[in-house]
Motif scaffolding. Structure first.
Motif, PDB file in Angstrom:
ATOM      1  N   GLY A  81       0.807  -1.217   0.000  1.00 39.93           N
ATOM      2  CA  GLY A  81       0.000   0.000   0.000  1.00 39.93           C
ATOM      3  C   GLY A  81       0.844   1.272   0.000  1.00 39.93           C
ATOM      4  O   GLY A  81       0.481   2.265  -0.622  1.00 39.93           O
ATOM      5  N   ARG A  82       1.975   1.246   0.678  1.00 37.37           N
ATOM      6  CA  ARG A  82       2.858   2.431   0.698  1.00 37.37           C
ATOM      7  C   ARG A  82       3.323   2.756  -0.719  1.00 37.37           C
ATOM      8  O   ARG A  82       3.304   3.897  -1.143  1.00 37.37           O
ATOM      9  N   TRP A  83       3.734   1.721  -1.433  1.00 41.70           N
ATOM     10  CA  TRP A  83       4.188   1.911  -2.809  1.00 41.70           C
ATOM     11  C   TRP A  83       3.022   2.312  -3.717  1.00 41.70           C
ATOM     12  O   TRP A  83       3.157   3.222  -4.543  1.00 41.70           O
ATOM     13  N   LEU A  84       1.874   1.657  -3.544  1.00 43.79           N
ATOM     14  CA  LEU A  84       0.714   1.979  -4.372  1.00 43.79           C
ATOM     15  C   LEU A  84       0.280   3.425  -4.178  1.00 43.79           C
ATOM     16  O   LEU A  84      -0.047   4.119  -5.136  1.00 43.79           O
ATOM     17  N   ARG A  85       0.278   3.890  -2.938  1.00 42.45           N
ATOM     18  CA  ARG A  85      -0.133   5.268  -2.653  1.00 42.45           C
ATOM     19  C   ARG A  85       0.895   6.277  -3.171  1.00 42.45           C
ATOM     20  O   ARG A  85       0.529   7.317  -3.700  1.00 42.45           O
ATOM     21  N   ARG A  86       2.182   5.969  -2.988  1.00 40.47           N
ATOM     22  CA  ARG A  86       3.233   6.890  -3.436  1.00 40.47           C
ATOM     23  C   ARG A  86       3.165   7.103  -4.948  1.00 40.47           C
ATOM     24  O   ARG A  86       3.372   8.197  -5.451  1.00 40.47           O
ATOM     25  N   THR A  87       2.842   6.045  -5.677  1.00 40.33           N
ATOM     26  CA  THR A  87       2.763   6.111  -7.136  1.00 40.33           C
ATOM     27  C   THR A  87       1.355   6.414  -7.636  1.00 40.33           C
ATOM     28  O   THR A  87       1.160   6.586  -8.835  1.00 40.33           O
ATOM     29  N   SER A  88       0.373   6.438  -6.729  1.00 40.73           N
ATOM     30  CA  SER A  88      -1.049   6.624  -7.035  1.00 40.73           C
ATOM     31  C   SER A  88      -1.632   5.494  -7.885  1.00 40.73           C
ATOM     32  O   SER A  88      -2.705   5.635  -8.453  1.00 40.73           O
ATOM     33  N   LEU A  89      -0.949   4.359  -7.951  1.00 46.02           N
ATOM     34  CA  LEU A  89      -1.471   3.218  -8.695  1.00 46.02           C
ATOM     35  C   LEU A  89      -2.708   2.621  -8.027  1.00 46.02           C
ATOM     36  O   LEU A  89      -3.487   1.930  -8.683  1.00 46.02           O
ATOM     37  N   ASP A  90      -2.891   2.900  -6.745  1.00 50.22           N
ATOM     38  CA  ASP A  90      -4.093   2.410  -6.058  1.00 50.22           C
ATOM     39  C   ASP A  90      -5.363   3.016  -6.636  1.00 50.22           C
ATOM     40  O   ASP A  90      -6.448   2.473  -6.466  1.00 50.22           O
ATOM     41  N   GLU A  91      -5.232   4.115  -7.353  1.00 50.41           N
ATOM     42  CA  GLU A  91      -6.383   4.818  -7.928  1.00 50.41           C
ATOM     43  C   GLU A  91      -6.852   4.222  -9.259  1.00 50.41           C
ATOM     44  O   GLU A  91      -7.938   4.553  -9.734  1.00 50.41           O
ATOM     45  N   LEU A  92      -6.053   3.383  -9.888  1.00 49.03           N
ATOM     46  CA  LEU A  92      -6.381   2.885 -11.233  1.00 49.03           C
ATOM     47  C   LEU A  92      -7.750   2.208 -11.365  1.00 49.03           C
ATOM     48  O   LEU A  92      -8.406   2.369 -12.398  1.00 49.03           O
ATOM     49  N   PRO A  93      -8.239   1.456 -10.365  1.00 48.05           N
ATOM     50  CA  PRO A  93      -9.575   0.871 -10.523  1.00 48.05           C
ATOM     51  C   PRO A  93     -10.686   1.913 -10.696  1.00 48.05           C
ATOM     52  O   PRO A  93     -11.790   1.576 -11.131  1.00 48.05           O
ATOM     53  N   GLN A  94     -10.408   3.168 -10.391  1.00 47.45           N
ATOM     54  CA  GLN A  94     -11.413   4.207 -10.593  1.00 47.45           C
ATOM     55  C   GLN A  94     -11.701   4.439 -12.082  1.00 47.45           C
ATOM     56  O   GLN A  94     -12.697   5.073 -12.430  1.00 47.45           O
ATOM     57  N   LEU A  95     -10.872   3.878 -12.945  1.00 45.64           N
ATOM     58  CA  LEU A  95     -11.190   3.911 -14.369  1.00 45.64           C
ATOM     59  C   LEU A  95     -12.522   3.197 -14.618  1.00 45.64           C
ATOM     60  O   LEU A  95     -13.275   3.576 -15.519  1.00 45.64           O
ATOM     61  N   LEU A  96     -12.832   2.191 -13.800  1.00 45.72           N
ATOM     62  CA  LEU A  96     -14.139   1.522 -13.891  1.00 45.72           C
ATOM     63  C   LEU A  96     -15.256   2.481 -13.485  1.00 45.72           C
ATOM     64  O   LEU A  96     -16.323   2.482 -14.095  1.00 45.72           O
ATOM     65  N   ASN A  97     -15.009   3.303 -12.452  1.00 48.76           N
ATOM     66  CA  ASN A  97     -15.997   4.308 -12.048  1.00 48.76           C
ATOM     67  C   ASN A  97     -16.235   5.318 -13.163  1.00 48.76           C
ATOM     68  O   ASN A  97     -17.359   5.798 -13.344  1.00 48.76           O
ATOM     69  N   VAL A  98     -15.182   5.628 -13.924  1.00 50.23           N
ATOM     70  CA  VAL A  98     -15.332   6.558 -15.046  1.00 50.23           C
ATOM     71  C   VAL A  98     -16.224   5.925 -16.107  1.00 50.23           C
ATOM     72  O   VAL A  98     -17.151   6.567 -16.614  1.00 50.23           O
ATOM     73  N   GLY A 101     -19.789   6.056 -15.276  1.00 52.23           N
ATOM     74  CA  GLY A 101     -20.384   7.390 -15.249  1.00 52.23           C
ATOM     75  C   GLY A 101     -20.426   8.028 -13.872  1.00 52.23           C
ATOM     76  O   GLY A 101     -20.949   9.128 -13.718  1.00 52.23           O
ATOM     77  N   ASP A 102     -19.883   7.354 -12.865  1.00 54.32           N
ATOM     78  CA  ASP A 102     -19.845   7.919 -11.517  1.00 54.32           C
ATOM     79  C   ASP A 102     -18.785   9.000 -11.382  1.00 54.32           C
ATOM     80  O   ASP A 102     -18.903   9.896 -10.554  1.00 54.32           O
ATOM     81  N   MET A 103     -17.709   8.848 -12.159  1.00 50.49           N
ATOM     82  CA  MET A 103     -16.574   9.763 -12.059  1.00 50.49           C
ATOM     83  C   MET A 103     -16.137  10.199 -13.446  1.00 50.49           C
ATOM     84  O   MET A 103     -16.555   9.640 -14.453  1.00 50.49           O
ATOM     85  N   SER A 104     -15.266  11.198 -13.445  1.00 48.82           N
ATOM     86  CA  SER A 104     -14.619  11.700 -14.647  1.00 48.82           C
ATOM     87  C   SER A 104     -13.119  11.469 -14.476  1.00 48.82           C
ATOM     88  O   SER A 104     -12.655  11.184 -13.373  1.00 48.82           O
ATOM     89  N   VAL A 105     -12.366  11.603 -15.532  1.00 50.08           N
ATOM     90  CA  VAL A 105     -10.916  11.522 -15.393  1.00 50.08           C
ATOM     91  C   VAL A 105     -10.432  12.708 -14.558  1.00 50.08           C
ATOM     92  O   VAL A 105      -9.609  12.561 -13.660  1.00 50.08           O
ATOM     93  N   VAL A 106     -10.984  13.888 -14.802  1.00 53.25           N
ATOM     94  CA  VAL A 106     -10.591  15.097 -14.082  1.00 53.25           C
ATOM     95  C   VAL A 106     -11.813  15.733 -13.430  1.00 53.25           C
ATOM     96  O   VAL A 106     -12.866  15.862 -14.041  1.00 53.25           O
ATOM     97  N   GLY A 107     -11.637  16.133 -12.190  1.00 52.65           N
ATOM     98  CA  GLY A 107     -12.679  16.806 -11.423  1.00 52.65           C
ATOM     99  C   GLY A 107     -12.255  16.829  -9.970  1.00 52.65           C
ATOM    100  O   GLY A 107     -11.224  16.255  -9.617  1.00 52.65           O
ATOM    101  N   PRO A 132     -17.006  14.034  -9.946  1.00 55.98           N
ATOM    102  CA  PRO A 132     -15.696  13.985  -9.294  1.00 55.98           C
ATOM    103  C   PRO A 132     -14.697  13.287 -10.201  1.00 55.98           C
ATOM    104  O   PRO A 132     -15.088  12.542 -11.112  1.00 55.98           O
ATOM    105  N   GLY A 133     -13.411  13.518  -9.956  1.00 53.25           N
ATOM    106  CA  GLY A 133     -12.393  12.977 -10.841  1.00 53.25           C
ATOM    107  C   GLY A 133     -11.365  12.097 -10.163  1.00 53.25           C
ATOM    108  O   GLY A 133     -11.199  12.128  -8.943  1.00 53.25           O
ATOM    109  N   ILE A 134     -10.666  11.347 -10.994  1.00 54.74           N
ATOM    110  CA  ILE A 134      -9.526  10.561 -10.520  1.00 54.74           C
ATOM    111  C   ILE A 134      -8.420  11.517 -10.085  1.00 54.74           C
ATOM    112  O   ILE A 134      -7.735  11.287  -9.106  1.00 54.74           O
ATOM    113  N   THR A 135      -8.268  12.593 -10.826  1.00 57.37           N
ATOM    114  CA  THR A 135      -7.351  13.661 -10.444  1.00 57.37           C
ATOM    115  C   THR A 135      -8.091  14.975 -10.565  1.00 57.37           C
ATOM    116  O   THR A 135      -9.119  15.068 -11.225  1.00 57.37           O
TER     117      THR A 135
END
Length: 184
Positions: A81-98, A101-107, A132-135
């Motif tokens: 988790g430390r590595w995933l958070r530092r690289t923000s790779l933990d956020e990648l499953p949010q592409l499914l949220n995009v 239609g729950d999220m946008s890439v940016v917001g 809301p966005g991934i970033t």
């Protein structure tokens, strides 16, 4: 146009990153017991709640052990988790949220419902007038160093200025932040 851009980006990223996503899932599974994905209730467009996905970077039931915000040396964060958070790779499953239609890439980053008390009624409504966005602008400029007040101001600035061109600029700024500062 923004929704088309979001779908195109998310679908392309999921296809290109599939091997990486599978590798991360395996690492998370081996590192600590529990599910690979973490689902959390977040607030989206118009105040509607949804389940946001992340690779699990904390021990199982971490939200019952501590609050909704993490600290830099939070003991609930797993080794991977430390590595995933530092690289923000933990956020990648949010592409499914995009794609859903729950999220946008940016917001603005999606809030947990408990954060509503931190806002005025008007600011809460305005902040949730876009997906809301991934970033977002706060992540692209200050990363994890933003105070609650700074984050709100940057989120409201985004709401007032959002456009496809501004989104592209924020994506480039985010990539630069990830390469230079990382996260925690």
């Amino acid at each position: 146009m923004k929704r088309f851009f979001d779908i195109l980006c998310a679908a392309s990223a999921l296809a290109l990153l599939a091997p990486l996503l599978l590798a991360i899932a395996l690492i998370v599974r081996i590192d600590s017991p529990g599910p690979v994905l973490y689902r959390q209730t977040r607030v989206g467009l118009g105040g509607k709640t949804f389940s946001m996905y992340k690779f699990r970077s904390m021990v199982t039931n971490a939200d019952r052990i501590g609050g909704y915000q993490t600290q830099q040396q939070d003991p609930r964060i797993t080794t991977s988790g430390r590595w995933l958070r530092r690289t923000s790779l933990d956020e990648l499953p949010q592409l499914l949220n995009v794609l859903k239609g729950d999220m946008s890439v940016v917001g603005p980053r999606p809030d947990v419902p408990q954060q509503q008390s931190l806002y005025s009624k008007n600011d809460w409504t305005l902040r949730h007038s876009v997906r809301p966005g991934i970033t977002g602008l706060a992540q692209a400029t200050l990363r994890s160093d933003a105070t609650t007040k700074q984050r709100l101001q940057l989120d409201l600035d985004y709401v007032g200025r959002h456009s496809l061109l501004f989104d592209l600029r924020i994506i480039l700024m985010t990539v630069r932040q990830l390469w230079t500062k990382g996260s925690y």
